[in-house]
Design an enzyme around this catalytic site. Structure first.
Site, mmCIF file in Angstrom:
data_model
loop_
_atom_site.group_PDB
_atom_site.id
_atom_site.type_symbol
_atom_site.label_atom_id
_atom_site.label_comp_id
_atom_site.label_asym_id
_atom_site.label_seq_id
_atom_site.Cartn_x
_atom_site.Cartn_y
_atom_site.Cartn_z
ATOM 1 N N ASP A 28 -6.044 2.673 12.713
ATOM 2 C CA ASP A 28 -7.213 1.826 12.503
ATOM 3 C C ASP A 28 -8.051 1.734 13.768
ATOM 4 O O ASP A 28 -9.234 1.437 13.713
ATOM 5 C CB ASP A 28 -6.765 0.428 12.056
ATOM 6 C CG ASP A 28 -6.261 0.431 10.630
ATOM 7 O OD1 ASP A 28 -7.094 0.365 9.714
ATOM 8 O OD2 ASP A 28 -5.038 0.512 10.426
ATOM 9 N N GLN B 60 0.821 -1.213 0.000
ATOM 10 C CA GLN B 60 0.000 0.000 0.000
ATOM 11 C C GLN B 60 0.855 1.264 0.000
ATOM 12 O O GLN B 60 0.495 2.274 -0.598
ATOM 13 C CB GLN B 60 -0.924 0.022 1.220
ATOM 14 C CG GLN B 60 -1.981 -1.068 1.225
ATOM 15 C CD GLN B 60 -1.604 -2.206 2.159
ATOM 16 O OE1 GLN B 60 -0.440 -2.615 2.200
ATOM 17 N NE2 GLN B 60 -2.576 -2.725 2.890
ATOM 18 N N ASN C 260 -2.474 0.079 14.149
ATOM 19 C CA ASN C 260 -2.321 0.457 12.747
ATOM 20 C C ASN C 260 -1.635 -0.691 12.011
ATOM 21 O O ASN C 260 -1.264 -1.706 12.606
ATOM 22 C CB ASN C 260 -1.512 1.759 12.619
ATOM 23 C CG ASN C 260 -1.659 2.396 11.247
ATOM 24 O OD1 ASN C 260 -2.772 2.560 10.739
ATOM 25 N ND2 ASN C 260 -0.549 2.746 10.611
ATOM 26 N N LYS C 261 -1.458 -0.525 10.735
ATOM 27 C CA LYS C 261 -0.899 -1.565 9.876
ATOM 28 C C LYS C 261 0.380 -2.169 10.460
ATOM 29 O O LYS C 261 1.201 -1.471 11.053
ATOM 30 C CB LYS C 261 -0.598 -0.964 8.497
ATOM 31 C CG LYS C 261 0.038 -1.925 7.504
ATOM 32 C CD LYS C 261 -0.915 -3.009 7.101
ATOM 33 C CE LYS C 261 -0.279 -3.971 6.100
ATOM 34 N NZ LYS C 261 -1.198 -5.049 5.695
#
Length: 333
Positions: free
Chosen positions: A234, A193, A244-245
């Site tokens: 997130d 991403q 988060n990621k």
């Protein structure tokens, strides 16, 4: 700003995240971007939930897809409470870690059910959904006001994965203030991403940037090229624990080593969770680690594992940016 949409990159514009045409929900397919601008066609809410689960959209995308799915249900099923409840359940179950979508759906569903008495019910649902989308746009605008003030002239800013609306608006507003900066975007395996979404958007918007591999962060921090760390979240808890990621945690630890502040953007805190023990971390199919876009990167016999989110303890978080204020670590709350 009166309308933030004109200042956002292609994949963050409402019509490119998701939109309804007739009785079909078109979802911008982030799996193919930037090489192709494709849309996944969801014929019903369950196909929309499947698209979310299968990473057609991610980050803040599921929130908008879920809201537009409510319009789709209204168009297809009318005033059917069972259809709305089953659809909302499917959407909530599609991504268990990011709870913003779940909390929004649980909040707006009673409003829709209470609107059954309206004569033009579909139009009423569209109005409810558009009002919620406008609300979130206003949140992104407010958060970016704070974020832009945290950016200083000559900053080297690290992010992780795709940092969503507020980050790009922060950059835009910082540039309007004649601040010069450079963004460092790690590629973000296994979906890349950072390479496909973040870096391409930075490039198209004309921001100075470097795409780096996930394991270069420490080197650039040590060399002084990176002095700030900013990501989306997130999930965020009131104690400033951030989710988060995957990869965000290790970057936050390295940032702390070099006294580099880490700020996360969060629409709101999840008040339903007391601490990290209440957080459900989604594990995805390990095969996703072993290939990219259908190209194998190792042998079939190799074992892999894929937790797709990190929990970042609050001691590594300098502050969480919300629409209301910047919550700094150590301040009394």
């Amino acid at each position: 700003m009166n309308n933030i949409q004109e200042f956002l990159p292609y994949i963050l514009k409402h019509e490119n995240i998701s939109r309804i045409e007739d009785k079909t929900l078109l979802i911008g397919d982030r799996r193919s971007y930037p090489f192709e601008k494709k849309f996944y066609k969801a014929e019903n809410v369950f196909e929309a939930a499947s698209a979310i689960k299968n990473m057609v959209t991610q980050g803040g995308g599921p929130l908008e897809v879920a809201l537009n799915s409510l319009v789709l249900i209204a168009k297809q099923n009318g005033k059917c409470e069972k259809a709305f409840k089953e659809g909302v359940t499917a959407l909530i179950n599609s991504r268990p870690t990011n709870t913003t979508m779940a909390r929004e759906l649980k909040c707006v569903l009673p409003t829709i059910i209470n609107s059954f008495e309206c004569d033009n019910f579909v139009s009423k649902v569209e109005e409810i959904v558009n009002n919620r989308l406008d609300y979130y746009d206003s949140c992104y605008d407010k958060m970016s006001d704070i974020g832009s003030h945290l950016i200083n002239d000559e900053d080297g800013i690290l992010t992780t994965c795709f940092p969503e609306h507020s980050f790009f608006l922060s950059l835009y507003k910082a540039r309007l203030a004649n601040k010069r900066f450079c963004v460092f975007a790690p590629e973000t395996r296994p979906y890349l991403q950072g390479a496909r979404l973040t870096s391409s958007s930075l490039s198209l918007m004309g921001f100075d940037h470097y795409l780096i591999t996930d394991n270069m962060v420490g080197t650039f921090m040590r060399e002084g090229k990176i002095n700030k760390y900013m990501t989306a979240a997130d999930l965020a808890l009131k104690d400033l624990t951030v989710v988060n990621k995957i990869g965000t945690f290790q970057n936050a630890v390295v940032a702390a080593t070099f006294n580099i502040p880490y700020y996360a953007f969060a629409i709101s805190f999840d008040q339903t969770k007391k601490d990290f023990n209440d957080i459900v971390i989604e594990y995805r199919d390990s095969e996703e680690v072993k290939n990219f876009r259908g190209v194998k990167t190792t042998l079939d016999s190799v074992n892999a594992i894929y937790p797709c989110f990190d929990i970042i303890p609050s001691k590594y978080v300098s502050g969480v940016i919300t629409p209301d204020k910047l919550f700094l670590n150590g301040e009394k709350r």
